[in-house]
Design a protein around this motif. Structure first.
Motif, PDB file in Angstrom:
ATOM      1  N   ALA A   1      13.323   2.272  10.998  1.00 46.77           N
ATOM      2  CA  ALA A   1      14.431   1.646  10.264  1.00 46.77           C
ATOM      3  C   ALA A   1      14.004   1.350   8.839  1.00 46.77           C
ATOM      4  O   ALA A   1      12.818   1.172   8.555  1.00 46.77           O
ATOM      5  CB  ALA A   1      14.853   0.358  10.944  1.00 46.77           C
TER       6      ALA A   1
ATOM      7  N   ASP B   1      14.139   2.398  -4.402  1.00 48.34           N
ATOM      8  CA  ASP B   1      13.482   3.407  -3.565  1.00 48.34           C
ATOM      9  C   ASP B   1      13.967   4.787  -3.983  1.00 48.34           C
ATOM     10  O   ASP B   1      15.080   4.944  -4.489  1.00 48.34           O
ATOM     11  CB  ASP B   1      13.830   3.192  -2.084  1.00 48.34           C
TER      12      ASP B   1
ATOM     13  N   ARG C   1       8.645   4.408  -3.755  1.00 53.51           N
ATOM     14  CA  ARG C   1       9.302   3.407  -4.604  1.00 53.51           C
ATOM     15  C   ARG C   1       9.443   4.095  -5.963  1.00 53.51           C
ATOM     16  O   ARG C   1       8.547   4.844  -6.361  1.00 53.51           O
ATOM     17  CB  ARG C   1       8.411   2.157  -4.768  1.00 53.51           C
TER      18      ARG C   1
ATOM     19  N   THR D   1       4.315  -9.164   2.171  1.00 57.43           N
ATOM     20  CA  THR D   1       5.092  -8.619   3.283  1.00 57.43           C
ATOM     21  C   THR D   1       4.425  -7.374   3.859  1.00 57.43           C
ATOM     22  O   THR D   1       5.071  -6.537   4.477  1.00 57.43           O
ATOM     23  CB  THR D   1       6.540  -8.307   2.840  1.00 57.43           C
TER      24      THR D   1
HETATM   25  P1  ADP Z   1       9.582  -7.294  -0.247  1.00 58.95           P
HETATM   26  O1  ADP Z   1      10.205  -6.477  -1.350  1.00 58.95           O
HETATM   27  O2  ADP Z   1       9.738  -8.750  -0.402  1.00 58.95           O
HETATM   28  O3  ADP Z   1       8.242  -6.815   0.151  1.00 58.95           O
HETATM   29  P2  ADP Z   1      11.546  -6.171   1.444  1.00 58.95           P
HETATM   30  O4  ADP Z   1      11.679  -6.213   2.916  1.00 58.95           O
HETATM   31  O5  ADP Z   1      12.754  -6.535   0.682  1.00 58.95           O
HETATM   32  O6  ADP Z   1      10.371  -7.063   1.079  1.00 58.95           O
HETATM   33  O7  ADP Z   1      11.054  -4.743   1.036  1.00 58.95           O
HETATM   34  C1  ADP Z   1      11.963  -3.692   1.013  1.00 58.95           C
HETATM   35  C2  ADP Z   1      11.269  -2.410   0.688  1.00 58.95           C
HETATM   36  O8  ADP Z   1      10.377  -2.037   1.731  1.00 58.95           O
HETATM   37  C3  ADP Z   1      12.206  -1.246   0.590  1.00 58.95           C
HETATM   38  O9  ADP Z   1      12.848  -1.210  -0.650  1.00 58.95           O
HETATM   39  C4  ADP Z   1      11.253  -0.075   0.810  1.00 58.95           C
HETATM   40  O10 ADP Z   1      10.540   0.242  -0.369  1.00 58.95           O
HETATM   41  C5  ADP Z   1      10.284  -0.623   1.812  1.00 58.95           C
HETATM   42  N1  ADP Z   1      10.630  -0.178   3.163  1.00 58.95           N
HETATM   43  C6  ADP Z   1      11.331  -0.839   4.086  1.00 58.95           C
HETATM   44  N2  ADP Z   1      11.426  -0.131   5.224  1.00 58.95           N
HETATM   45  C7  ADP Z   1      10.759   1.028   5.010  1.00 58.95           C
HETATM   46  C8  ADP Z   1      10.490   2.188   5.803  1.00 58.95           C
HETATM   47  N3  ADP Z   1      10.890   2.312   7.056  1.00 58.95           N
HETATM   48  N4  ADP Z   1       9.773   3.174   5.227  1.00 58.95           N
HETATM   49  C9  ADP Z   1       9.345   3.080   3.957  1.00 58.95           C
HETATM   50  N5  ADP Z   1       9.554   2.018   3.175  1.00 58.95           N
HETATM   51  C10 ADP Z   1      10.250   1.006   3.688  1.00 58.95           C
END
Ligand code: ADP
Length: 541
Positions: free
Chosen positions: A325, A418, A433, A522
């Motif tokens: 996801a 992204d 990213r 995170t």
């Molecule tokens: P933070 O930015 O505070 O670390 P977020 O949960 O908002 O926490 O982070 C979101 C980002 O995490 C997304 O924009 C993406 O870059 C990355 N991300 C989330 N899920 C995936 C996934 N399955 N595969 C790759 N990247 C992911």
């Protein structure tokens, strides 16, 4: 002409009311911070959330006030969520993994009046309490017996406090657009920015999360949200699970392989969710101790890209389906989820894996598209990659107090930051990213693809790819590898392993080995820090 249906407000208290009425006897299980496992029912959660709401009202908390939590996934934390939101106040979930200065910054920025915390985090608060200008009282989420001698001004024991109130209380009456929750993104650049969820967005997200295109939970499920409530609402599970009537299992602070296994088996968990690094630990525990999983049916993996080897191990060794996801704090957070379609079902297992590795399809409620640097929409051919834009009722339209300015384009699209592809079946795949993408001779190279392939090498624990300056190509990929303890793979071995798996011009120009890769609060690879560490690096001729 307007329709003639009821304006039933989409507010969070309807979730907990429904859960009590339809599934009141269902269990909520918590591994307490004090150690032992506690159990009660949804009816108990409802009652205690009302008592908390009554207590908060007695403290003077009112519509729109901010109340912070700095806490693990537990029953008491959940009571506070529903208690705070039930009176129209705003539950600000603070991520304890942020730097102490950032924690102080966001609590002050949010102007939180009270904070509810676990004993584990007292040292953080003790160290920064003098900087917290708005906090009137610190509540420790424990009972008198376990209440430590906290060096905090105005400190209160949660059970003593809630014990003073009965549950004879009505939820407050407010509009569905009222703010319900506040969560700051970890902000790899600049200060963290607050995403302000509304009751309406939380309720719609709950419906979306519970649809069969996402988690599809029912009262037959037992669900373990390992993903923390302080990170993007535990991916919506702490709303979705009670609303579906599934059993809820909360891991507290113990998220090592053995502790997770104990809950998965002991509570006969069917669905669980977390970031890949936590599943690495569980898989290692299962392998080293020859364990099997008797009830688990599916695991939702997101937050960072899920490596192929992880999907294979879960599916082949333990019979557990993996649902990759993607989402972000700004999207409440579900954006896409892998769910099979007739087209993927018709494929051989190898062909299906290609789709399982993608981040999935958007459930109803999330719109997405990809655009190039000039804003032109790119085709959904699975090849073209561009900036991923999203839109919908569960997507942020601005940050708290206007930080970051205007964040939507004229048509209401939010730039996720992204870079991704979208294929003809609607499967989205993150390639990077946008600030990490490598631009080599005008073409883009996906660092995530290279990283995922590299970690399938038996001697590799983790891998990161960053762009470094190159005299001819502007930028070229440098592959940074953390080798497994006791192994010493060589540059040539790693490159040979990648040979044939990626386009020739994507091949990293060099491989370097380090002991540890830095991570964000995170759990994401901190590429900015890596670029700093390797700022003077030069490719060999
Ligand atoms: P933070 O930015 O505070 O670390 P977020 O949960 O908002 O926490 O982070 C979101 C980002 O995490 C997304 O924009 C993406 O870059 C990355 N991300 C989330 N899920 C995936 C996934 N399955 N595969 C790759 N990247 C992911």
């Amino acid at each position: 002409m307007k329709g003639l249906m009821q304006d039933w407000p989409l507010v969070v208290p309807t979730i907990i009311d429904h859960a009590r009425d339809a599934h009141g006897a269902r269990e909520i299980v918590t591994r307490g911070i004090e150690g032992p496992i506690r159990r009660y029912t949804i009816a108990d959660l409802h009652s205690r959330a009302r008592r908390a709401a009554k207590g908060l009202t007695a403290l003077g908390v009112k519509l729109g006030d901010r109340v912070a939590t700095l806490a693990w996934n537990t029953d008491r934390h959940l009571e506070m969520w529903y208690g705070v939101m039930g009176i129209g106040a705003i539950c600000h979930t603070v991520n304890p993994r942020l730097f102490p200065e950032q924690i102080a910054y966001i609590i002050n920025h949010a102007e939180d009046d009270y904070i509810f915390t676990d004993t584990t985090f007292l040292p953080i608060l003790e160290a920064i309490q003098d900087q917290l200008t708005t906090i009137k009282k610190f509540f420790v989420l424990t009972d008198a017996q376990n209440m430590p001698d906290a060096k905090l001004r105005n400190v209160v024991c949660y059970e003593d406090w809630i014990g003073q109130y009965d549950d004879d209380f009505q939820w407050a009456d407010f509009d569905e657009s009222t703010a319900a929750g506040l969560c700051y993104t970890s902000g790899t650049t600049g200060n963290p920015k607050g995403v302000l969820y509304s009751h309406r967005s939380n309720v719609i997200h709950t419906l979306l999360a519970n649809s069969a295109s996402a988690f599809g939970l029912t009262s037959l499920d037992s669900v373990l949200p390992v993903v923390p409530m302080f990170h993007a609402n535990a991916w919506g599970l702490t709303f979705a699970v009670p609303s579906s009537g599934a059993k809820l299992v909360l891991p507290g602070m113990k998220m090592d392989g053995e502790s997770l296994y104990e809950l998965l088996e002991g509570e006969q968990v069917t669905v669980t969710a977390a970031v890949p690094t936590l599943w690495l630990a569980l898989l290692e525990y299962l392998e080293n101790n020859d364990k099997t999983l008797s009830s688990l049916k599916s695991v939702v993996i997101g937050g960072s890209a899920c490596p192929q080897i992880m999907i294979e191990k879960f599916e082949q060794n333990y019979g557990v389906a993996v649902h990759h996801a993607w989402g972000m704090t700004e999207t409440s957070p579900i954006g896409t989820v892998y769910k099979a379609t007739p087209e993927t079902e018709a494929l051989e297992p190898g062909g299906r894996m290609k789709y399982k590795l993608k981040q999935g399809r958007a459930p109803y409620g999330v719109e997405m598209k990809i655009i190039d640097d000039k804003g032109t929409e790119l085709p959904h051919d699975g090849v073209a990659f561009g900036h991923l834009m999203v839109r919908g009722a569960t997507v942020a339209k601005g940050y708290f107090k206007g930080e970051g300015g205007k964040i939507l384009d004229d048509e209401g699209w939010f730039d996720t930051g992204d870079v991704s592809t979208i294929d003809p079946l609607g499967f989205m795949q993150i390639t990077d990213r946008s600030k990490d993408v490598i631009k080599s001779g005008g073409e883009w190279i996906s660092t995530i693809d290279i990283e995922n392939l590299t970690i399938a090498h038996p001697d590799v624990v983790e891998a990161a790819v960053i762009g470094r300056e190159h005299p001819k190509w502007n930028e070229r990929p440098l592959l940074i590898v953390v080798p497994k303890d006791g192994s010493a793979p060589t540059r040539e071995e790693i490159l040979a392993f990648l040979d044939g798996k990626i386009a020739k011009w994507w091949m990293p120009n060099d491989v370097v080995f380090i002991d540890e890769i830095p991570h964000t609060a995170t759990g994401k690879i901190q590429k900015m820090t890596l670029r700093e560490i390797f700022k003077d690096y030069q490719f060999p001729d």
